[in-house]
Design an enzyme around this catalytic site. Structure first.
Site: not given
Ligand code: PBG
Length: 331
Positions: A195, A248
């Site tokens: 991520k 992601k």
């Molecule tokens: C929680 C999380 C996030 C997203 C999914 N889980 C936000 C982040 O990490 O700031 C983002 C999903 C999206 O932008 O659709 N940590």
């Protein structure tokens, strides 16, 4: 194979040829839809940067789950927005939390759809970081305890799968251990393995009210410049017992999706994040892109890159498109 003996255009001549040689077919089975759960009753508040998506109270979440089930979508992923936030994310861990309540209600009233839960504290902490803060830093190992407790609490409420997204080291292992100890050894874990610290989460942070109050997430999420590191991150998740791995965001990271597909033989998810969705919606609203075609082309490209499943805010629209046309983008 050389021109003029070989002429690729021969097999593009008409729709039937194109159908026969199509290599990638998106189906409704590939789609997972994110839902934002809030407290209260009869709430259905539009998220301005994500047209067609809403913050919903549990009663409306149940109706939505029933609609998604009708569309043939196999799974939802839940994000909770509590009305009280604090330093230690207490609302994430309680049995009566928004997500726990939503899981129970969906299971009772729309049982035939999988409920996945996002396991991260950023929506529940007053500072908006994905972990517990100690000495001004996001403290890894303390956070692991909270994440494990949160996952077990979702499992007790009836979740079908948990998906840790905090990017803490060891999070999949800690959650696996917590679940096993609590008797949930058959509950799978989907790791947000690679991520990235991405600006494309912007609209989500508005939707989930989870923008960090100070600093940013680069101390735990990955540098967009790296892909060898993604392989190391995914390797750790696999060793810690992840059942599904994830990359992601999706569109700016198709190369990482492809590498993950080639190097690991676990089911692979990709998260087509909020900013990817918002860009297409905004361009379509301006009349600059055909929104429906841009949606289908993007989702097909993510699948072609190697994703087995796609978490996407387009899920209901894509499901409707597939139902209406009987096929993906082609011919
Ligand atoms: C929680 C999380 C996030 C997203 C999914 N889980 C936000 C982040 O990490 O700031 C983002 C999903 C999206 O932008 O659709 N940590």
């Amino acid at each position: 194979m050389q021109f003029p003996e070989y002429r690729p255009r021969r097999l593009r001549k008409n729709a039937n040829f194109r159908r026969m040689v199509c290599e990638t077919r998106l189906t409704v089975d590939n789609l997972i839809y994110p839902l934002f759960v809030v407290t209260g009753k009869k709430v259905k508040k539009p998220i301005p940067s994500m047209p067609g998506n809403f913050q919903m109270s549990v009663d409306n979440i149940v109706l939505e789950a029933q609609r998604l089930k009708e569309l043939g979508i196999p799974a939802v992923i839940l994000f909770g927005i509590p009305d009280k936030k604090d330093e230690v994310a207490s609302q994430a861990l309680i049995d009566k939390g928004v997500v726990q309540t939503a899981i129970r209600e969906i299971k009772a009233k729309a049982p035939d759809i999988l409920v996945i839960t996002d396991v991260c504290v950023c929506e529940y902490t007053s500072h908006g970081h994905c972990g517990i803060i100690e000495k001004g830093e996001v403290a890894n190992d303390v956070t692991l305890e909270a994440l494990s407790e949160m996952a077990v609490s979702h499992a007790k409420a009836g979740a079908d799968m948990v998906a840790p997204s905090a990017m803490m080291d060891g999070q999949v292992g800690a959650i696996r251990e917590g679940l096993d100890e609590a008797g949930f050894e058959t509950l799978p874990v989907m790791g947000y393995s690679a991520k990235y610290a991405s600006c494309f989460y912007g609209p989500f942070r508005e939707a989930a009210q989870s923008a960090p109050a100070f600093g940013d997430r680069r101390g735990y999420q990955m540098d967009p410049a790296n892909s060898d590191e993604a392989i190391r991150e995914i390797t750790l998740d696999v060793q810690e017992g992840a059942d599904i791995i994830m990359v992601k965001p999706a569109l700016p990271y198709l190369d990482v999706i492809r590498r993950a597909k080639e190097e690991f033989d676990l089911p692979l998810a990709a998260y087509n994040v909020s900013g990817e969705f918002a860009m297409i919606k905004a361009a379509a609203a301006m009349g600059w892109l055909d929104g429906e075609r841009a949606m289908m082309e993007s989702l097909t490209a993510i699948k072609r890159a190697g994703a087995d499943m796609i978490i996407t805010y387009f899920a209901p629209e894509a499901a409707e498109f597939l139902r209406r046309t009987g096929r993906g983008l082609n011919p």
